[in-house]
Design a protein around this motif. Structure first.
Motif, mmCIF file in Angstrom:
data_model
loop_
_atom_site.group_PDB
_atom_site.id
_atom_site.type_symbol
_atom_site.label_atom_id
_atom_site.label_comp_id
_atom_site.label_asym_id
_atom_site.label_seq_id
_atom_site.Cartn_x
_atom_site.Cartn_y
_atom_site.Cartn_z
ATOM 1 N N GLN A 138 0.181 5.193 0.358
ATOM 2 C CA GLN A 138 -0.740 5.959 0.794
ATOM 3 C C GLN A 138 -0.392 7.490 1.064
ATOM 4 N N ILE A 148 0.970 -1.242 0.058
ATOM 5 C CA ILE A 148 0.112 0.019 0.255
ATOM 6 C C ILE A 148 0.919 1.200 -0.048
ATOM 7 N N THR A 177 3.463 10.642 3.727
ATOM 8 C CA THR A 177 3.228 9.518 2.981
ATOM 9 C C THR A 177 3.520 8.311 3.944
#
Length: 616
Positions: free
Chosen positions: A596, A594, A608
């Motif tokens: 994000q 992931i 981040t």
């Protein structure tokens, strides 16, 4: 008439036996005139190797009627001198020929001698497996014929092999076995070699006094034996021992003595110059260190000792960086990297060839066994079945081999892509510029520390990229080194923290190398470097059941639109390479990844987050 024919037949038979005897005898003797020429060759072999090779080649060319034994002994002598002059590949080629002739002559003693030298030569060219095969073969042969001398040399060669592998317990076992065989020997040369080897083990165990005592005994024996080449080697070893013990004045004395003696006997040996380079570098006399390293380098280049050349170029790179000559450092780095790539390529080819040879041998053994079974049963149905089985086995092996080859090719391309991402020129030159600024500010200690970190980072990248996995503590060490180097570039505008779950044994858990660095680089390049102060970078590693959880957080300014656009391409940020590496593990770990963007309560970018899992 019958009696006459019988006598003629007996006479013919006797003549045939005589001719056969003479023919066989010719193969198994060394004639007196050839013995004299052998003695002449032995007298110049150590001190005048070039003249030795010229006379030996002339002897072979001008004596077409050499017996098999004479030819074999000439090849053996040539191989030995090639070996002593560090021309290991040529020594291997020559000794293989002499070994074949000794096998034909059933000369077990000289077979054993050839096997010992072949083992040593293969060890010096880095072929550990072949070296061990020849050493064990020599040991078996020596025990079979009851020759204690060759048995001791075989044990000594096995000592050398395990010493090179840094397996000092086995090395000590084999040198002890050698000692038990040579303790009452009158062979001074062998005793000198034994004491040298003992000293080498003591040196690795940091027992300097015992090492120096063994070297001293060897030195006195070589002086009495009048073996200048061996004496030069011992002087060199003593010099290295004193360096390790921190006694630099004594070290310089013995190393210079070794260099002078080599020069007097016209022996080409880079070891004393390499030792002097190490010594002067430790004493911060960089100019003197560079001079001696260059002398050693010229010899290694001439002898094509690529691994030693790489080591010397590493030293010259460090000296150039400390001296601020970055052009020279870069030139040496380019040559060094090219040599390393060649070494890696040769190693891969050697392993492939070794695998192919083993496969062919096993295939032949299988076919022989199948044929015996077919012949014993003598049934056409079984013959058809076995042939079909062989064909299927071959097809399966080729399919597996082709699959592995494709996987290896894919892994090689992935390795190259990873290395380009990890060590891009932009990062290298910016880091060198930052180190230069520190040097110009007059802070040599800080500059030296960062040079050490940067050199270590480069070495780690090149060492780890070729490995399938490394321990988690090595990965953490490498990324810590990388982040601190980046802090230098950006003048410490951010801090970092690495939190590891206490339940994790970082020395035992294996992970793919250099997984984290691309995302740490993204966090720094696209988030933290634009933040004037208060930047934070956090890496947490937790264990959950049979999985490792990795989280990378930064409180940077967030990724810009341009950065996001570049991220979509998955090239600059190495996301595609990262996912591909996880896919190759075939554990479905890539699905956990992931990336994000974080926002504060005002919906403004606040950093981040990167998250992924690895299965243990």
């Amino acid at each position: 008439m019958i009696l006459k024919n019988k006598r003629i037949w007996q006479l013919s038979f006797a003549m045939s036996l005589l001719l056969l005897f003479l023919a066989c005898s010719k193969q198994d003797i060394i004639r007196p005139n050839i013995k004299n020429k052998f003695a002449r060759l032995d007298s110049i072999a150590q001190t005048q190797p070039q003249e030795f090779f010229l006379e030996l080649d002339s002897l072979v060319q001008n004596n077409k009627d050499l017996t098999t034994l004479e030819h074999a002994m000439l090849l053996f002598k040539k191989g030995e001198i090639l070996y002593l002059n560090f021309k290991y590949q040529e020594a291997i080629n020559t000794h293989l020929k002499s070994y074949k002739l000794f096998v034909e002559l059933k000369d077990k003693y000289n077979e054993g001698r050839c096997l010992i030298t072949l083992s040593g030569a293969y060890l010096n060219v880095g072929d550990i497996e072949t070296s061990q095969i020849y050493a064990l073969k020599a040991l078996h042969l020596a025990q079979l014929i009851g020759d204690k001398r060759i048995e001791g040399k075989a044990y000594n060669q096995l000592f050398n092999l395990h010493f090179k592998l840094k397996d000092y317990n086995k090395a000590l076992f084999y040198i002890t076995a050698t000692d038990s065989l040579f303790s009452k020997s009158v062979d001074t040369a062998s005793i000198i070699s034994l004491k040298n080897n003992k000293a080498s083990v003591y040196l690795q165990l940091k027992e300097y006094n015992k090492a120096l005592n063994s070297y001293s005994e060897a030195m006195h024996l070589s002086q009495s034996k009048r073996e200048p080449k061996i004496l030069a080697s011992i002087l060199n070893n003593i010099g290295y021992t004193y360096i390790d013990a921190g006694k630099y004045e004594n070290a310089e004395k013995f190393l210079r003595g070794a260099a002078t003696l080599n020069k007097n006997i016209k022996a080409i040996n880079a070891a004393p110059y390499k030792g002097l380079g190490n010594l002067f570098l430790l004493k911060s006399k960089n100019d003197s260190a560079e001079v001696n390293y260059k002398k050693a380098l010229s010899i290694y280049v001439a002898n094509k000792n690529v691994k030693d050349e790489i080591e010397i170029r590493d030293k010259l790179i460090a000296i150039a960086i400390m001296s601020g000559d970055y052009v020279k450092a870069l030139d040496n780095q380019i040559v060094r990297d090219s040599l390393q790539l060649n070494v890696n390529r040769l190693e891969q080819n050697r392993l492939l060839n070794f695998a192919n040879v083993n496969y062919e041998v096993k295939q032949k053994e299988t076919e022989i066994n199948h044929q015996k079974e077919i012949n014993s049963r003598n049934q056409w149905l079984l013959i058809s079945t076995m042939l079909l089985f062989v064909l299927l086995a071959i097809a399966t092996v080729f399919y597996v081999y082709n699959t592995k080859l494709l996987a290896a090719n894919k892994a090689s391309k992935l390795e190259q892509s990873l290395l380009r991402v990890q060590m891009n020129p932009h990062f290298i030159f910016n880091t060198l510029a930052a180190i230069q600024n520190i040097t110009l500010e007059g802070n040599p200690i800080k500059s030296s520390n960062y040079i050490a970190k940067f050199s270590k980072l480069i070495r780690q990248n090149f060492d780890y990229v070729r490995k399938e996995s490394i321990s988690l503590d090595k990965e953490i060490s490498m990324i810590s080194n990388y982040i601190e180097t980046q802090q230098l570039r950006f003048n410490n505008v951010f801090t970092y923290t690495i939190e590891v779950d206490d339940a994790i044994d970082v020395t035992k858990i294996q992970v793919p190398p250099m997984l984290l660095q691309p995302f740490l680089e993204n966090a720094i390049e696209y988030g933290l470097k634009e933040k004037p102060e208060g930047g934070k970078l956090l890496l947490t590693i937790e264990k959950e059941a049979q999985e490792l959880l990795f989280v990378i957080l930064d409180n940077g300014v967030g990724r810009s639109a341009k950065a996001k656009q570049e991220e979509l391409t998955e090239d600059l940020h190495a996301t595609s390479i990262f996912k591909e590496r996880l896919k190759m593990r075939k554990k479905g770990e890539e699905k956990s990844f992931i990336l994000q963007d974080l926002f504060d309560e005002n919906n403004k970018p606040s950093g981040t987050k990167v998250f992924f899992k690895l299965k243990l």
